[in-house]
Every structure is written in C-alpha cells, then in structure tokens.
Design a protein around this motif. Structure first.
Motif, mmCIF file in Angstrom:
data_model
loop_
_atom_site.group_PDB
_atom_site.id
_atom_site.type_symbol
_atom_site.label_atom_id
_atom_site.label_comp_id
_atom_site.label_asym_id
_atom_site.label_seq_id
_atom_site.Cartn_x
_atom_site.Cartn_y
_atom_site.Cartn_z
ATOM 1 N N LYS A 188 43.951 29.513 53.200
ATOM 2 C CA LYS A 188 42.886 30.033 52.586
ATOM 3 C C LYS A 188 41.872 30.408 53.841
ATOM 4 C CE LYS A 188 41.676 27.705 48.529
ATOM 5 N NZ LYS A 188 41.036 26.669 47.686
ATOM 6 N N LEU A 189 41.641 31.892 53.858
ATOM 7 C CA LEU A 189 40.516 32.246 54.777
ATOM 8 C C LEU A 189 39.307 31.853 54.563
ATOM 9 C CD1 LEU A 189 42.908 33.842 55.241
ATOM 10 C CD2 LEU A 189 41.766 35.980 55.873
ATOM 11 N N ASP A 190 38.444 31.163 55.398
ATOM 12 C CA ASP A 190 37.271 30.588 55.148
ATOM 13 C C ASP A 190 36.110 31.261 56.079
ATOM 14 O OD1 ASP A 190 35.336 28.672 54.685
ATOM 15 O OD2 ASP A 190 35.425 27.805 56.572
ATOM 16 N N ASN A 191 35.190 31.854 55.323
ATOM 17 C CA ASN A 191 33.799 32.592 56.067
ATOM 18 C C ASN A 191 34.375 33.725 56.824
ATOM 19 O OD1 ASN A 191 31.349 32.716 55.739
ATOM 20 N ND2 ASN A 191 30.882 31.120 57.476
ATOM 21 N N LEU A 192 35.626 34.417 56.715
ATOM 22 C CA LEU A 192 35.986 35.521 57.467
ATOM 23 C C LEU A 192 35.821 36.967 56.546
ATOM 24 C CD1 LEU A 192 39.005 33.953 59.456
ATOM 25 C CD2 LEU A 192 36.863 34.629 60.467
ATOM 26 N N ASP A 193 35.422 37.687 57.261
ATOM 27 C CA ASP A 193 35.400 39.072 56.363
ATOM 28 C C ASP A 193 36.440 40.000 56.972
ATOM 29 O OD1 ASP A 193 34.914 41.571 55.080
ATOM 30 O OD2 ASP A 193 32.704 41.470 55.130
ATOM 31 N N TYR A 196 36.676 43.726 58.580
ATOM 32 C CA TYR A 196 36.179 44.105 60.106
ATOM 33 C C TYR A 196 37.240 43.460 61.116
ATOM 34 C CZ TYR A 196 31.694 44.794 57.953
ATOM 35 O OH TYR A 196 30.928 44.957 57.065
ATOM 36 N N PHE A 197 38.240 43.209 60.452
ATOM 37 C CA PHE A 197 39.547 42.615 61.319
ATOM 38 C C PHE A 197 40.185 44.010 61.979
ATOM 39 C CE2 PHE A 197 41.711 38.269 60.361
ATOM 40 C CZ PHE A 197 40.300 37.685 60.396
ATOM 41 N N THR A 198 40.654 43.702 63.236
ATOM 42 C CA THR A 198 41.293 44.693 64.003
ATOM 43 C C THR A 198 42.821 44.495 63.624
ATOM 44 O OG1 THR A 198 41.248 43.272 66.034
ATOM 45 C CG2 THR A 198 39.765 44.826 65.646
ATOM 46 N N GLN A 221 45.147 33.648 51.024
ATOM 47 C CA GLN A 221 44.068 33.886 49.936
ATOM 48 C C GLN A 221 42.952 34.161 50.614
ATOM 49 O OE1 GLN A 221 42.654 30.751 47.466
ATOM 50 N NE2 GLN A 221 42.585 31.913 45.804
ATOM 51 N N GLY A 222 42.106 35.529 50.411
ATOM 52 C CA GLY A 222 40.962 35.766 50.903
ATOM 53 C C GLY A 222 41.041 37.064 51.990
ATOM 54 N N VAL A 223 42.275 37.710 51.969
ATOM 55 C CA VAL A 223 42.249 38.900 52.821
ATOM 56 C C VAL A 223 41.945 39.927 51.936
ATOM 57 C CG1 VAL A 223 44.366 40.523 54.138
ATOM 58 C CG2 VAL A 223 44.414 37.993 53.981
ATOM 59 N N SER A 224 41.074 40.910 52.812
ATOM 60 C CA SER A 224 40.293 41.992 52.052
ATOM 61 C C SER A 224 41.460 42.985 51.821
ATOM 62 C CB SER A 224 39.414 42.421 52.835
ATOM 63 O OG SER A 224 38.939 44.038 52.315
ATOM 64 N N LYS A 225 41.238 43.637 50.577
ATOM 65 C CA LYS A 225 42.127 44.903 49.960
ATOM 66 C C LYS A 225 41.941 46.084 50.798
ATOM 67 C CE LYS A 225 42.007 43.364 44.950
ATOM 68 N NZ LYS A 225 41.541 43.999 43.805
ATOM 69 N N THR A 226 41.213 46.003 51.696
ATOM 70 C CA THR A 226 41.056 47.234 52.657
ATOM 71 C C THR A 226 42.028 47.191 53.639
ATOM 72 O OG1 THR A 226 39.531 45.977 53.956
ATOM 73 C CG2 THR A 226 38.678 47.445 52.333
ATOM 74 N N VAL A 227 42.934 46.016 53.774
ATOM 75 C CA VAL A 227 43.924 45.835 54.917
ATOM 76 C C VAL A 227 44.916 47.089 54.856
ATOM 77 C CG1 VAL A 227 45.453 44.468 53.418
ATOM 78 C CG2 VAL A 227 45.522 44.388 55.909
ATOM 79 N N SER A 228 45.319 47.738 55.876
ATOM 80 C CA SER A 228 45.941 48.949 56.057
ATOM 81 C C SER A 228 47.486 48.569 56.086
ATOM 82 C CB SER A 228 45.419 49.810 57.238
ATOM 83 O OG SER A 228 45.793 49.031 58.283
ATOM 84 N N VAL A 229 48.264 49.631 55.884
ATOM 85 C CA VAL A 229 49.766 49.349 56.299
ATOM 86 C C VAL A 229 49.871 48.966 57.626
ATOM 87 C CG1 VAL A 229 51.899 50.463 56.211
ATOM 88 C CG2 VAL A 229 50.268 50.808 54.218
#
Lengths: 408, 144
Positions: A188-193, A196-198, A221-229
């Motif tokens: 579980k990702l806690d309090n991480l957005d 903004y991950f590189t 659980q908690g990874v943003s759908k914006t994650v790129s390929v």
C-alpha cells in the motif's frame, strides 16, 4: 508428465538431435516442476544472445544447435549483444569479443531469429497480446510482458528460451497457470502522490517491492493511473532485480488487476506492507555508493530507451553540451533509433556530444579504456549491478540530474 | 563420528561431495559469481570473496537475472562450478545450466531442494558434505 505422440517422438530423436536435446531440457524442466503437459507457445525472446552474457560455453551451445540444423518455429526476437554492431570500433571493443559476438549472431540468425538486439522487445512493434503463452528471457522483459501486457511466460532461463523456440513448446507450470498468477503480498502506497514520481522513483519503488516480495506475486495499491509505459518499464526492471519476480499487479492499471479482489484471485493477501516517503528515500539513498554527484559518465537507457525517452532526453539537452572530460551514453535499440533519426531527435542529441548506442548494454560493454570510475544513473538495475560488474561508484539520480551532472 | 542425513527433493540426479559453503542469503549468479574464477562478487553478500569451486554450495534460492544458467554452464566449462547445489527452493533458471552442462560437457552437478531440516542452520561452511540424488530420492549427508 503427459506427452503427445509427436512430442514423445521428438524426445526420441525422430526430428533430429537438436530438437531431441531441446525436448529433453524442456521435459526435464517440466518434470522437476510438476508440469502436467506441454503447451504451444507463440513467441520467444531469447536472452542467450550476448557474448559477455553467455560466454564461450553459451556460444558453443548455440553453434552446436545451429550446426545440427535447428530452426526457430515461432517469431523469436534477440536480447542485447555485447557490441553495437555498427559502431563497435569507436568503443575499443576487444577483437575476441567482436568475433565471438558475430559467431553467436550467425548461429541465431541461421536458426531464424529476428535481429532485434534489445532488452525491450515489447516496445519494438511486438505482436505479443494479452493471454498468449510465450517464452521470454531477460528479467525486465519477463516482468513487463507478464504484468503490463498480460501474456504468460515463466522466467525463462538462458537456453530454455532457445529450447522453446526450437520446439514451439514449453512445459505448463508456474506463471502459465491461473492459480500461480494470483497476488500474494499487498503493497500500500502511503501518502505518496505518484503523479509526481520520476522513472527513478518508480525504479526505487520496484526495487523495494522486489526485495520484500522475494518470490511472491506483489500487488500494488495506490499507484496513479498516470504512470507511463516507460515508468512501468523502470519498475519492471527494478522489481525483477531485487527479487525473483516474474509478475506483479498494479490495481486498476495492469490487466489482471482491475480491482484488488481480481488481483488476489478472490483471496486475502498473505501480508500487507506499507511504502511511504521514508522507504522511498531510504531505497534511493541506498543505491548511491558515493556522496555528491561527481560522475565521469551518465548512463541512460537501462532498460533500452524508447523513442519517447529519446525525445525527452533531446529536450533536456537543449542548449547544453557535454562538460569537459564527461560522457553521456544513452542505450537504445535500432527500432527506436531509426524513428528518432526520422524525427530529427538523434541529430539533436549527437550535437551535444552525447552518444546514442544501439544493440547493447553498458554492463556488458568494454569500459576499461574510458577510465570511467564513477557513473550517474536513474536505473535501479544499473545501480545494483554496476558495482559488482565494473567496480563503478554510483550516483543514483533522476534523469534530469543525470544529464545536468555531465553537461553545462 | 556420527552420520546425519537430511532428506531432500531430488532435482538433478548425481552423487558429489565437498566442503560446504553455506549462506542464508539468496544469491544472483549474474554479476554475483565470476565463472572464470568461481569467486562470489555480489555487492554486500556475506560470501563476497569466497570461492564456490568444488564446494557443496548451500543457499536459500537464486534471484534476479535470467542469465544465471549461462553463468553456471560457463563455470562448468572453466572448471570452477560447485560440486553440488542445495537450496531451500531451486529456481528453474539455475537447474537449466546444470542440465545443459551435462549434455555439453558431460559433467554432473546434483541439485536438491526442499530439505526436511533447514541445512543453513545445521551445516557450517567447511564441513564435508555429500549430496546424493536419484530420480526418486535425494539426501544430504554430513559427518558430525
């Protein structure tokens, strides 16, 4: 283990010695791991492709099969070579390495391989689809194709991939089975957005997850759908470096994890682990073996850069040039390089003094002549292996800082 | 002298003996083992600098790269391979190198896993150990 009449005949040598050898490896493998039968596979990625990877013994094995008339039965791509086939003279590669790499290449091409020479075949016009049974080598590619595409492969060892390509078969066990693809441990990702991950952050996350999950299937659980390929690629490379991970699930992102329940196949996680800012910082710091970014060289493209990443690098390099006595090497494949060339990106990168290198990997590259003691990288896999393979000191940085550390 | 036997799951048949080399840490052969010399080179590994040649190599499991099998095969070609391998759980990736070594260089490395007692707790590095594996049964034998 059940074998069809045809498979039994192959095992008895009715289709020649090479097929017999390949079948005997696959049957032995299947028996050891409790496979009930063979399955047809539709695609192979051969990791046993580089001289520094498979050495003289591996070369002798490939040549023996090719001499015996073996032919690949399904589309078969090749992982990296130990040389850039077109530019090896620029890099002071030992003549022995060039000759032996060419011998390995010749053996594979004789058997019908596609000369892709990349660790990221899934970004090179791959036809592999969800649900297909395939047989892939190279840990980052295995984790990516199982998890992100949803095709099915075990973590093929070097040479198993070749045996699969020669027979078009694999024993059915492990990740070919529905039950083995269920998640086991929840992160579980806690309090991480993560918007903004590189790529380096995703690599650190993957490295942590792989280390804790070990040989279990992790679910995030908690990874943003914006994650790129490309970020999923960085994660795949890292998670399969620190653990024996061939498959992961990311809730609402990867195809076998539309929700938590599906990811765990209706069962409960065996363990729940929380990943927060402290863990992220700790992993990132653990990669660096030196204080302060004073690298001789920045290495990008582990795994191989896509055309999108080349474009980003060109953008970051705008109005910059290599600093004195510094190097920037970007590793990619022919397919991305050709597109980058058509788009005018390649020229922009080359103008800065950076080198774009194809077909190969820094870790399998002769670097002694370059007096490179200290590297900057945004790849967890590179940071993990470089100290052992090349005795390099490592600075683990985001790609922006990697580029800034060697340019002005 | 007392003989002690630990039953295991046989993965690759053969009989071999040698001094044990024992670790509780998983190991990655690619980048972690130099096949030319047999020396363990993995960063931060408790066995870094030790040599696996001719030992009964006891480690929990493999990890990481799919090049493991090639490293083992090359170590057989170079004569630096372990005499036998004992794991808690063996990865297919490792066994393949040993299977092909048998085909290509006629050298057998017995491999067993799932021991009935944790050998990492029972066996100390340097103790003489025999590994015996057939199609149907496997065991590790040590003298204590």
């Amino acid at each position: 283990m059940f074998l069809t009449t045809e498979e039994e005949q192959s095992l008895q040598g009715e289709q020649g010695e090479a097929v017999q050898l390949a079948m005997s490896v696959l049957v032995k493998l299947g028996k050891m791991y409790g496979a009930d039968r063979m399955i047809r596979i539709e695609n192979v990625h051969v990791d046993a492709s580089s001289y520094y990877g498979i050495s003289d013994a591996g070369m002798e094995f490939c040549e023996k099969l090719a001499e015996e008339g073996a032919a690949y039965k399904v589309p078969t791509t090749l992982c990296i070579a130990s040389i850039d086939f077109e530019r090896h003279a620029e890099f002071d590669v030992a003549q022995e390495c060039v000759e032996k790499q060419l011998r390995i290449s010749e053996a594979h091409l004789k058997m019908g391989a596609i000369p892709s020479w990349t660790c990221t075949p899934y970004q090179c016009d791959s036809s592999v689809r969800f649900g297909q049974n395939i047989a892939w080598g190279e840990s980052n590619a295995i984790a990516f194709v199982n998890s992100v595409i949803g095709a099915r492969t075990i973590r093929c060892a070097d040479f198993v991939d070749i045996c699969a390509a020669i027979t078009g078969l694999m024993p059915r066990f492990d990740l070919y089975l529905d039950d083995e693809r269920k998640g086991s441990v929840l992160f579980k990702l806690d309090n991480l957005d993560t918007r903004y991950f590189t790529s380096a952050d995703y690599a650190a996350l993957g490295y942590y997850v792989g280390g804790v999950a070990d040989s279990r299937v992790p679910v995030l659980q908690g990874v943003s759908k914006t994650v790129s390929v490309d970020q999923l690629k960085a994660f795949s490379a890292a998670v399969s470096t620190s653990g024996s991970i061939g498959l992961f699930h990311m809730c609402e992102i990867t195809p076998e994890a539309k929700n938590l329940d599906e990811a765990f196949g209706g069962e409960k996680p065996s363990e729940t682990v929380v990943f927060g800012q402290d863990e992220l910082s700790e992993v990132r710091n653990s990669f660096s073996t030196q204080d302060g970014p004073e690298p001789d060289i920045a290495i990008l493209g582990c795994p191989h850069y896509s055309v999108e990443e080349l474009r980003e690098a060109a953008h970051l390099l705008k109005n910059r040039r290599l600093a004195a006595n510094k190097q920037l090497w970007i590793f990619t494949n022919r397919c991305a390089q050709e597109r980058a060339e058509q788009m005018g990106i390649l020229e922009k990168i080359n103008e800065t003094g950076a080198k774009v290198i194809c077909d190969t990997c820094f870790l399998l590259f002769p670097t002694a002549a370059w007096e490179l003691g200290s590297i900057a990288t945004d790849s967890a896999k590179m940071a993990h292996y470089a100290p052992g393979l090349g005795k390099f000191r490592v600075s683990f940085l985001d790609k922006v800082q990697c580029i800034e550390s060697v340019t002005k | 002298m007392k003989l002690s036997r630990i039953l295991c799951n046989p993965l690759l048949s053969g009989v071999a003996s040698g001094p044990a080399l024992v670790t509780s840490q998983p190991i990655c052969f690619w980048g972690g083992l130099d096949p030319k010399t047999g020396t363990i080179t993995e960063r931060d590994h408790e066995l870094k600098g030790q040599n696996v040649a001719g030992t009964v190599f006891v480690f929990p499991t493999g990890k990481g790269s799919s090049t493991t099998s090639a490293i083992l095969l090359e170590s057989v070609r170079c004569g630096t391979a372990p005499a036998a391998i004992v794991n808690l759980k063996t990865e297919p990736i490792l066994v393949i190198g040993a299977i092909i070594a048998e085909k290509l260089y006629d050298r057998v490395i017995p491999i067993v896993d799932t021991p009935e007692r944790d050998p990492i707790k029972v066996i100390k590095s340097g103790e003489w150990v025999e590994v015996n594996a057939s199609e149907t049964q496997g065991w590790i034998q040590l003298r204590k």
